[in-house]
Structures are given as structure tokens and as C-alpha cells.
Design a protein around this motif. Sequence first.
Motif, short mmCIF file in Angstrom:
data_model
loop_
_atom_site.label_atom_id
_atom_site.label_comp_id
_atom_site.label_asym_id
_atom_site.label_seq_id
_atom_site.Cartn_x
_atom_site.Cartn_y
_atom_site.Cartn_z
N GLN A 242 -13.10 -5.92 37.24
CA GLN A 242 -14.25 -6.97 36.34
C GLN A 242 -14.70 -7.58 35.39
O GLN A 242 -15.71 -8.21 34.79
CB GLN A 242 -15.70 -5.47 37.23
CG GLN A 242 -15.76 -5.47 38.59
CD GLN A 242 -16.34 -4.00 39.05
OE1 GLN A 242 -17.54 -4.57 38.57
NE2 GLN A 242 -16.23 -3.57 40.14
N ARG B 240 -16.46 -15.00 31.99
CA ARG B 240 -17.31 -16.09 31.57
C ARG B 240 -17.94 -15.96 31.36
O ARG B 240 -18.64 -17.01 30.95
CB ARG B 240 -18.03 -15.25 33.37
CG ARG B 240 -17.91 -15.65 34.49
CD ARG B 240 -19.37 -15.22 35.25
NE ARG B 240 -19.22 -13.45 35.65
CZ ARG B 240 -18.35 -12.72 36.40
NH1 ARG B 240 -18.18 -13.63 37.65
NH2 ARG B 240 -18.82 -11.59 36.51
N ARG B 241 -17.87 -15.27 29.83
CA ARG B 241 -19.33 -15.95 28.67
C ARG B 241 -18.38 -15.88 28.08
O ARG B 241 -19.35 -16.12 26.57
CB ARG B 241 -19.82 -13.70 28.92
CG ARG B 241 -20.53 -13.17 29.91
CD ARG B 241 -21.41 -11.89 29.66
NE ARG B 241 -22.31 -11.65 30.87
CZ ARG B 241 -23.75 -11.15 30.47
NH1 ARG B 241 -24.02 -10.51 29.79
NH2 ARG B 241 -23.73 -10.72 32.06
N ASP C 43 -13.46 -10.00 34.80
CA ASP C 43 -13.61 -11.55 35.21
C ASP C 43 -15.29 -11.77 33.74
O ASP C 43 -15.16 -12.87 33.45
CB ASP C 43 -14.75 -11.12 36.62
CG ASP C 43 -13.42 -11.60 37.48
OD1 ASP C 43 -12.25 -11.71 36.86
OD2 ASP C 43 -13.49 -10.82 38.83
N GLU C 44 -15.97 -10.91 33.59
CA GLU C 44 -17.31 -10.47 32.96
C GLU C 44 -17.23 -10.74 31.40
O GLU C 44 -17.42 -11.96 31.08
CB GLU C 44 -17.77 -9.68 32.15
CG GLU C 44 -18.60 -8.59 33.75
CD GLU C 44 -20.35 -9.60 33.74
OE1 GLU C 44 -20.65 -10.06 32.54
OE2 GLU C 44 -20.05 -9.90 34.77
N ARG C 45 -16.16 -10.79 31.09
CA ARG C 45 -15.09 -11.35 29.59
C ARG C 45 -14.86 -12.92 30.26
O ARG C 45 -15.31 -13.78 28.74
CB ARG C 45 -13.54 -10.49 28.97
CG ARG C 45 -13.50 -11.17 27.75
CD ARG C 45 -12.24 -10.04 27.23
NE ARG C 45 -12.66 -8.62 27.05
CZ ARG C 45 -12.52 -7.80 27.02
NH1 ARG C 45 -11.05 -7.57 27.34
NH2 ARG C 45 -13.07 -6.63 26.34
N LEU D 265 -21.02 -2.26 35.47
CA LEU D 265 -20.51 -2.79 36.67
C LEU D 265 -20.09 -1.27 37.21
O LEU D 265 -19.96 -0.20 36.67
CB LEU D 265 -19.25 -2.66 35.27
CG LEU D 265 -19.40 -4.10 34.42
CD1 LEU D 265 -18.22 -4.29 34.21
CD2 LEU D 265 -19.22 -5.35 35.45
N ARG E 250 -23.81 -6.85 29.36
CA ARG E 250 -23.13 -6.95 30.19
C ARG E 250 -23.51 -6.54 31.29
O ARG E 250 -24.26 -5.72 31.35
CB ARG E 250 -21.51 -6.30 30.14
CG ARG E 250 -20.56 -7.01 29.00
CD ARG E 250 -20.14 -8.55 28.88
NE ARG E 250 -18.94 -8.50 27.69
CZ ARG E 250 -19.01 -9.58 27.57
NH1 ARG E 250 -18.53 -11.00 28.23
NH2 ARG E 250 -17.83 -9.68 26.74
N ALA E 251 -22.69 -6.69 32.04
CA ALA E 251 -24.45 -6.31 33.05
C ALA E 251 -23.64 -5.07 33.94
O ALA E 251 -22.50 -4.30 33.08
CB ALA E 251 -23.49 -7.46 34.70
#
Length: 121
Positions: free
Chosen positions: A100, A107-108, A103-105, A77, A74-75
Amino acid sequence: MSGTEHSATAALEEHLRLGAGFAEADRPHILEALSALAPHLSGWEHDQVDLEVSLKDAEGPDQKVTLQAWLAGRAHLVATSHERHLDHALAEVRRDLIRQIEDERSRREPRKRRKTRYRTT
């Protein structure tokens, strides 16, 4: 506290580094303030999570609390707060980091198969 809650909190304790501005004596209070973050980190293995919380200019006019997370795959954060009250600042960075992560979860990860709205016959 259930076994699951305890293991999630233990994982948070294990992965949280106290950065500049915090002393080891602050750890129990910080862990309590950030405990709601633990379930959101449960999808990562032991060696895939690193967290750091830091405090800049404590008691000064520009106090800033920063919570950073490095999650494998992941990015990087980062959540920050300029709240004057430390408990409010910790709550704000916790909520922002949870948002965040989610949101990442979303999105991916592949979306679950949606039911078709209309059936064809």
C-alpha cells in the motif's frame, strides 16, 4: 546491522504503538516481525509517521491482526490478517502495508521522465 538499518529500525520502534491485544512484553517480537517495513517509511520525517498494531480475539476463531499507518500527506492505510498463527499474520500485514505504501508513493510522486521510444531526426 549497518547504521542505516539500525536507524530505520529505531524509527519503526519509535513510531509503533501497541494497540489492544498486545502487551509491552510483545514489542521486541513485533518489531522483529515488522522490521522489513522500516526502509519503506524512511521517506517521511520523524513527526510524519504513526503506526499501530492490534490483535483482536487472540486464540479465538476470529483472530484478527490489524496494522494501521498514518503518513503525512497520504491516506490512512490499513492492513489486516485473519491468519491463525501470529507470526504469519504479522508477516501478512507487513507485506500488505508495504504494498500500500509503495502504491501510494507511485500514485502521488511524479513519474521520472521517460526516454522517448523513437528519435526524430
